[in-house]
Scaffold this active site. Sequence first.
Site, PDB file in Angstrom:
ATOM      1  N   ASP A 110     -18.486   1.566  11.144  1.00 48.95           N
ATOM      2  CA  ASP A 110     -17.233   1.360  10.542  1.00 48.95           C
ATOM      3  C   ASP A 110     -16.883   2.684   9.603  1.00 48.95           C
ATOM      4  O   ASP A 110     -15.962   2.810   8.591  1.00 48.95           O
ATOM      5  CB  ASP A 110     -16.783   0.167  10.022  1.00 48.95           C
ATOM      6  CG  ASP A 110     -15.405   0.095   9.777  1.00 48.95           C
ATOM      7  OD1 ASP A 110     -14.686   0.948  10.426  1.00 48.95           O
ATOM      8  OD2 ASP A 110     -14.918  -0.930   9.225  1.00 48.95           O
ATOM      9  N   HIS A 160     -10.875 -15.390   5.369  1.00 50.42           N
ATOM     10  CA  HIS A 160     -10.944 -16.468   4.462  1.00 50.42           C
ATOM     11  C   HIS A 160     -12.198 -16.150   3.279  1.00 50.42           C
ATOM     12  O   HIS A 160     -12.554 -16.891   2.271  1.00 50.42           O
ATOM     13  CB  HIS A 160     -11.096 -17.662   5.011  1.00 50.42           C
ATOM     14  CG  HIS A 160     -10.059 -18.204   5.734  1.00 50.42           C
ATOM     15  ND1 HIS A 160      -9.034 -18.598   5.089  1.00 50.42           N
ATOM     16  CD2 HIS A 160      -9.507 -18.159   6.962  1.00 50.42           C
ATOM     17  CE1 HIS A 160      -7.773 -19.171   5.768  1.00 50.42           C
ATOM     18  NE2 HIS A 160      -8.202 -18.629   6.954  1.00 50.42           N
ATOM     19  N   ASN A 205     -11.780   4.165   0.662  1.00 46.06           N
ATOM     20  CA  ASN A 205     -11.023   3.764   1.706  1.00 46.06           C
ATOM     21  C   ASN A 205      -9.861   4.387   1.698  1.00 46.06           C
ATOM     22  O   ASN A 205      -9.753   5.706   1.679  1.00 46.06           O
ATOM     23  CB  ASN A 205     -10.827   2.304   1.621  1.00 46.06           C
ATOM     24  CG  ASN A 205     -10.921   1.859   3.195  1.00 46.06           C
ATOM     25  OD1 ASN A 205     -10.034   1.897   3.860  1.00 46.06           O
ATOM     26  ND2 ASN A 205     -11.593   0.743   3.499  1.00 46.06           N
ATOM     27  N   TRP A 206      -8.948   3.910   2.340  1.00 46.87           N
ATOM     28  CA  TRP A 206      -7.319   4.761   2.394  1.00 46.87           C
ATOM     29  C   TRP A 206      -6.789   5.221   1.053  1.00 46.87           C
ATOM     30  O   TRP A 206      -5.724   5.808   0.945  1.00 46.87           O
ATOM     31  CB  TRP A 206      -6.630   3.718   3.276  1.00 46.87           C
ATOM     32  CG  TRP A 206      -6.206   2.490   2.567  1.00 46.87           C
ATOM     33  CD1 TRP A 206      -7.012   1.358   2.713  1.00 46.87           C
ATOM     34  CD2 TRP A 206      -5.320   2.201   1.311  1.00 46.87           C
ATOM     35  NE1 TRP A 206      -6.442   0.332   1.576  1.00 46.87           N
ATOM     36  CE2 TRP A 206      -5.382   1.327   1.186  1.00 46.87           C
ATOM     37  CE3 TRP A 206      -4.030   3.138   0.887  1.00 46.87           C
ATOM     38  CZ2 TRP A 206      -4.411   0.612   0.078  1.00 46.87           C
ATOM     39  CZ3 TRP A 206      -3.388   2.778   0.023  1.00 46.87           C
ATOM     40  CH2 TRP A 206      -3.492   1.320  -0.397  1.00 46.87           C
ATOM     41  N   VAL A 259      -7.623  -4.906   3.106  1.00 50.49           N
ATOM     42  CA  VAL A 259      -8.892  -5.679   3.763  1.00 50.49           C
ATOM     43  C   VAL A 259      -9.697  -6.260   2.578  1.00 50.49           C
ATOM     44  O   VAL A 259     -10.102  -7.539   2.825  1.00 50.49           O
ATOM     45  CB  VAL A 259      -9.828  -4.886   4.781  1.00 50.49           C
ATOM     46  CG1 VAL A 259     -10.354  -3.769   4.050  1.00 50.49           C
ATOM     47  CG2 VAL A 259     -10.916  -5.732   5.497  1.00 50.49           C
ATOM     48  N   MET A 293      -1.823 -16.142  10.691  1.00 48.16           N
ATOM     49  CA  MET A 293      -2.953 -16.804  10.974  1.00 48.16           C
ATOM     50  C   MET A 293      -2.951 -16.830  12.479  1.00 48.16           C
ATOM     51  O   MET A 293      -2.231 -17.279  13.187  1.00 48.16           O
ATOM     52  CB  MET A 293      -3.049 -18.202  10.679  1.00 48.16           C
ATOM     53  CG  MET A 293      -4.220 -19.068  10.932  1.00 48.16           C
ATOM     54  SD  MET A 293      -5.424 -19.747   9.954  1.00 48.16           S
ATOM     55  CE  MET A 293      -6.170 -20.998  11.212  1.00 48.16           C
ATOM     56  N   GLU A 313       0.837  -1.057   0.101  1.00 46.64           N
ATOM     57  CA  GLU A 313      -0.046  -0.043  -0.056  1.00 46.64           C
ATOM     58  C   GLU A 313       0.873   1.306   0.000  1.00 46.64           C
ATOM     59  O   GLU A 313       0.277   2.475   0.201  1.00 46.64           O
ATOM     60  CB  GLU A 313      -0.899  -0.081   1.229  1.00 46.64           C
ATOM     61  CG  GLU A 313      -1.783  -1.280   1.106  1.00 46.64           C
ATOM     62  CD  GLU A 313      -3.109  -1.093   2.294  1.00 46.64           C
ATOM     63  OE1 GLU A 313      -3.004  -0.316   3.041  1.00 46.64           O
ATOM     64  OE2 GLU A 313      -3.953  -1.814   2.059  1.00 46.64           O
ATOM     65  N   ASN A 352     -13.366   4.801  13.186  1.00 40.49           N
ATOM     66  CA  ASN A 352     -14.879   4.338  13.610  1.00 40.49           C
ATOM     67  C   ASN A 352     -14.890   4.058  15.184  1.00 40.49           C
ATOM     68  O   ASN A 352     -14.026   4.040  16.060  1.00 40.49           O
ATOM     69  CB  ASN A 352     -15.137   3.232  12.750  1.00 40.49           C
ATOM     70  CG  ASN A 352     -14.191   1.865  13.025  1.00 40.49           C
ATOM     71  OD1 ASN A 352     -13.082   2.097  12.359  1.00 40.49           O
ATOM     72  ND2 ASN A 352     -14.325   0.891  13.972  1.00 40.49           N
ATOM     73  N   GLY A 380      -6.918  -0.444  15.116  1.00 41.07           N
ATOM     74  CA  GLY A 380      -7.235  -1.484  16.058  1.00 41.07           C
ATOM     75  C   GLY A 380      -8.651  -1.607  16.406  1.00 41.07           C
ATOM     76  O   GLY A 380      -9.111  -2.487  17.142  1.00 41.07           O
ATOM     77  N   ALA A 381      -9.453  -0.501  15.756  1.00 46.69           N
ATOM     78  CA  ALA A 381     -10.838  -0.163  16.389  1.00 46.69           C
ATOM     79  C   ALA A 381     -11.749  -1.350  15.876  1.00 46.69           C
ATOM     80  O   ALA A 381     -12.908  -1.410  16.727  1.00 46.69           O
ATOM     81  CB  ALA A 381     -11.325   1.080  15.854  1.00 46.69           C
ATOM     82  N   GLU A 382     -11.519  -2.259  15.088  1.00 45.20           N
ATOM     83  CA  GLU A 382     -12.145  -3.472  14.780  1.00 45.20           C
ATOM     84  C   GLU A 382     -12.265  -4.412  16.120  1.00 45.20           C
ATOM     85  O   GLU A 382     -13.125  -5.126  16.385  1.00 45.20           O
ATOM     86  CB  GLU A 382     -12.024  -4.048  13.704  1.00 45.20           C
ATOM     87  CG  GLU A 382     -12.844  -3.731  12.398  1.00 45.20           C
ATOM     88  CD  GLU A 382     -12.415  -2.299  11.918  1.00 45.20           C
ATOM     89  OE1 GLU A 382     -13.295  -1.387  12.505  1.00 45.20           O
ATOM     90  OE2 GLU A 382     -11.669  -2.258  10.999  1.00 45.20           O
TER      91      GLU A 382
HETATM   92  O1  LIG Z   1     -10.538   0.877  13.056  1.00 42.19           O
HETATM   93  C1  LIG Z   1      -9.426   0.729  12.702  1.00 42.19           C
HETATM   94  O2  LIG Z   1      -8.363   0.967  13.710  1.00 42.19           O
HETATM   95  C2  LIG Z   1      -8.810   0.266  11.141  1.00 42.19           C
HETATM   96  C3  LIG Z   1      -7.740   0.389  11.115  1.00 42.19           C
HETATM   97  C4  LIG Z   1      -7.222  -0.276   9.631  1.00 42.19           C
HETATM   98  C5  LIG Z   1      -5.859  -0.211   9.353  1.00 42.19           C
HETATM   99  O3  LIG Z   1      -4.997  -0.098  10.158  1.00 42.19           O
HETATM  100  O4  LIG Z   1      -5.473  -0.589   8.182  1.00 42.19           O
HETATM  101  C6  LIG Z   1      -8.269  -0.241   8.676  1.00 42.19           C
HETATM  102  C7  LIG Z   1      -9.632  -0.126   9.111  1.00 42.19           C
HETATM  103  N1  LIG Z   1      -9.817   0.320  10.449  1.00 42.19           N
HETATM  104  C8  LIG Z   1     -10.522  -0.185   8.194  1.00 42.19           C
HETATM  105  O5  LIG Z   1     -11.862   0.073   8.667  1.00 42.19           O
HETATM  106  C9  LIG Z   1     -10.458  -0.363   6.785  1.00 42.19           C
HETATM  107  O6  LIG Z   1     -11.720  -0.348   6.069  1.00 42.19           O
HETATM  108  C10 LIG Z   1      -9.347  -0.595   6.602  1.00 42.19           C
HETATM  109  C11 LIG Z   1      -8.710  -0.991   5.117  1.00 42.19           C
HETATM  110  C12 LIG Z   1      -7.650  -0.998   5.328  1.00 42.19           C
HETATM  111  C13 LIG Z   1      -6.301  -1.709   4.386  1.00 42.19           C
HETATM  112  O7  LIG Z   1      -5.352  -1.399   4.425  1.00 42.19           O
HETATM  113  O8  LIG Z   1      -6.962  -2.255   3.260  1.00 42.19           O
HETATM  114  N2  LIG Z   1      -7.159  -0.843   6.651  1.00 42.19           N
HETATM  115  C14 LIG Z   1      -8.250  -0.691   7.270  1.00 42.19           C
HETATM  116 CA   LIG Z   2     -12.074   0.324  10.832  1.00 43.09          CA
END
Ligand SMILES: O=C(O)c1cc(C(=O)O)c2c(n1)C(=O)C(=O)c1cc(C(=O)O)[nH]c1-2
Ligand SMILES: [Ca+2]
Length: 680
Positions: free
Chosen positions: A313, A612, A398-399, A548, A651, A75, A268, A188-190
């Site tokens: 989110d 998966h 997204n990012w 993701v 994993m 990325e 989020n 880490g918010a997930e």
């Molecule tokens: O809530 C978070 O802390 C967090 C962290 C990250 C991350 O660090 O990559 C992503 C997300 N959320 C997220 O919601 C998301 O859609 C996402 C996509 C990605 C990616 O690199 O493809 N990271 C993240």
């Molecule tokens: Ca997130």
Amino acid sequence: QSAQDAQERAATAVKRVDGNFIRANAAQKKTPDWPSTSLDYAETRFSKLDQVNADNVKQLGLVWSYNLESTRGVEATPLVVDGIMYVTASWSVVHAIDTRTGDKLWTFDPQVDKSKGYKGCCDVVNRGVALYQGKVYVAAYDGRLIALDAATGQKVWEKNTIEGQNGSYTITGAPRVFKGKVIIGNGGAEYGVRGYVSAYDAKTGEQKWRWFAVPGDPGKPFEDESMARAAKTWDPSGKYWEAGGGGTAWDSFAFDPELNLMYVGTGNGSPWAHKARSPNGGDNLYLGSVVALNPDTGKYVWHYQETPGDNWDYTSTQSMILADVKIGGKVRKVLLHAPKNGFFFVIDRSNGKFISAKNFVEVNWATGYDKNGRPIEVAAARGDKPYDSIPGPYGAHNWHPMSFNPQTGLAYLPAQNLPINLVDDKDWKFDQNMPGRPHAGLGWNLGKFANVEPPKSKPFGRLVAWDPVAQKEAWGIDYASPWNGGTLTTAGNLVFQGTADGRLLAYNAKTGEKLWETPTGTGVVAAPSTYLVDGKQYVSVAVGWGGVYGLAQRATERQGPGTVYTFALGGTAKMPDFVQYRLGKLVQGVKYDPAKVQAGTMLYISNCVFCHGVPGVDRGGNIPNLGYMDAAYIENLDKFVVQGPATARGMPDFTGKLSSDDIESIKAFIQGTADAIRPK
Ligand SMILES: O=C(O)c1cc(C(=O)O)c2c(n1)C(=O)C(=O)c1cc(C(=O)O)[nH]c1-2
Ligand SMILES: [Ca+2]
């Protein structure tokens, strides 16, 4: 000889990079170097180079390719100063490359413990480095911030940015250096964390300040006035602090030296569900916000919250671009922002005042924003019934970096339609020990498997050229797949973008006419950069499918390792050979007890689906889809789930978390699903 040459150049070039260098580079007629992740403090990704332009871009050819030796998402935007490139691969590995030859100068592997790969939600990615006074700064996946000698790649200092914090913290973002301080947030918010931003002295690594994005336990003293104020917008009966509250600043920052303000995009809520976090409502500051801080002290100055009481989110971590644009006859200092929630925001960056917002793709959670900058919500989006959330948690953007071209007045953003059917998970309880249960308080609805409708609207991607003054699209390009790469725009009237289906393209920035394309061997998610070396313009992009969406999905049959490609006019190098990727056959013959399928469905949703995907329905991204494995793998699933070999690749080890009966149920779900969808 040339390697020694490159090392000397690396030593002298990066020594010169500081705040003055970054500002001077941006102020030049032609921006020769690419010294910061988004090129400049305003994060424009607009290069004033025009040697390569809309008239001659057809002559662009490969000069060299460089193997990053990675198989997961890439990325990072390549940074280049005096022809020395600094770029990262997955697992936070840094590569320094001599762009004159395409040869490796050095690599640095921070040796992240791969058995902790599961601690992040979204692939073991890294968005690149920062450069400052002879050093290269990388933030490792496990939360360490590391300073390296730019000439040799030797470690100078290292800090653990998550010391003293509880929860599943990671870092994926690129650091920035503002006023001699290295700025970094966390992800880490997930999984249940409390978001914050930290600043470290670039020379010594000493921590200078930390600003938390959400309040902690109200029974304890608040860190500062901004936290006391924020706490009034959270309902303590939700005990939000146990799951951290979220608000992670995991990607983007910007800096305005004249206003002496730095900008933070916050994430989020953690857990996702507003009801679980804050049962009696409340905006839950500073989730889903743009926050201005004083870069010297880390003190809060203002905020604008884009998604009050986030429930989906909907992060606001997406690229923020500082621009001066004429609105109503007056030049305004604005911040341009297209967060996950699908609206394009124009905010006065001197004081945080809302100017305008308009949706850049279809959305169904709000119909618009009122004049005070509050969303006009659609009630069903927070209802008790399952809802086709548009955008879903992958976001309308997204990012993947956005760029802004002052010559066309347009912002170029990789937008997408990726609806997800979400449903309240009433049984949700915070559990630190459930690494695979991310969607705290909201179920990831697996359509027929969970007896609810799959989303009706089909996913797609769209490159949107957006006019922020008129708040409307100037042109757009649809792609069959979502999750396309970040953008670069140039004074050559060009927009460059890589795609999920494995191409790099150049468009006319004014009209959107496609001018050039080349295959890239694998899906592209990162953004390209461009720079001059010995008077010649180059365009580079780091490719490597992932992030993701790339864990469980893919959009091309081709698959290559993480690679950096560098192009120039008249380049004639040969593309490396690409491996063809084929889906296997649906798994067949694993013995299972049909009575266990239901329990297996719930266990699979909680522990497996995020990486998966749905067996036999999704195609498998950089992580295999279990519905296409040979039966022997599924029959021996316990050997993979409990102290399995894949822990070395990220994993989780489910020892003590999944019983052998649970694993039997998951096997039943996988084989049962394959049998159910097999064409008769
Ligand atoms: O809530 C978070 O802390 C967090 C962290 C990250 C991350 O660090 O990559 C992503 C997300 N959320 C997220 O919601 C998301 O859609 C996402 C996509 C990605 C990616 O690199 O493809 N990271 C993240
Ligand atoms: Ca997130």
